[in-house]
Design a protein around this motif. Structure first.
Motif, PDB file in Angstrom:
ATOM      1  N   PRO A  34      28.868  43.570  59.759  1.00 27.06           N
ATOM      2  CA  PRO A  34      29.830  43.785  60.232  1.00 27.06           C
ATOM      3  C   PRO A  34      31.448  43.358  58.712  1.00 27.06           C
ATOM      4  N   GLY A  35      32.771  43.762  59.590  1.00 29.18           N
ATOM      5  CA  GLY A  35      33.777  43.231  58.735  1.00 29.18           C
ATOM      6  C   GLY A  35      34.111  41.901  59.127  1.00 29.18           C
ATOM      7  N   LEU A  36      33.520  40.709  58.909  1.00 26.94           N
ATOM      8  CA  LEU A  36      33.743  39.424  59.358  1.00 26.94           C
ATOM      9  C   LEU A  36      34.479  38.320  57.898  1.00 26.94           C
ATOM     10  N   PRO A  37      35.254  37.715  58.034  1.00 26.15           N
ATOM     11  CA  PRO A  37      35.985  37.315  57.199  1.00 26.15           C
ATOM     12  C   PRO A  37      35.386  35.859  56.843  1.00 26.15           C
ATOM     13  N   ILE A  38      35.041  36.066  55.657  1.00 30.78           N
ATOM     14  CA  ILE A  38      34.012  34.362  55.507  1.00 30.78           C
ATOM     15  C   ILE A  38      35.201  33.001  54.601  1.00 30.78           C
TER      16      ILE A  38
END
Length: 65
Positions: A34-38
């Motif tokens: 999933p495209g989660l911000p780090i």
């Protein structure tokens, strides 16, 4: 006796070709993560670490003085 060894060698050689001729299907690729911000709270974490560092250095300097 020499013919037995020759026949055995040919059979072993041919078994290698037969086993290489079989196509093994590749497993399916895993789904994309999933495209989660780090970098969501990196600024807050940096400021918290900076404040803690200042606090510890002040506490150490006060104790040694």
């Amino acid at each position: 006796m020499h013919k037995k060894y020759m026949l055995a060698s040919v059979l072993v050689f041919l078994v290698g070709f037969v086993s290489m001729a079989q196509d093994i299907p590749q497993p399916p690729a895993p789904p994309n993560p999933p495209g989660l911000p780090i970098d969501g709270g990196i600024v807050f974490l940096f400021l918290l670490a900076l404040g803690y560092g200042i606090y510890k250095s002040y506490k150490i300097s006060k104790r040694s003085a």
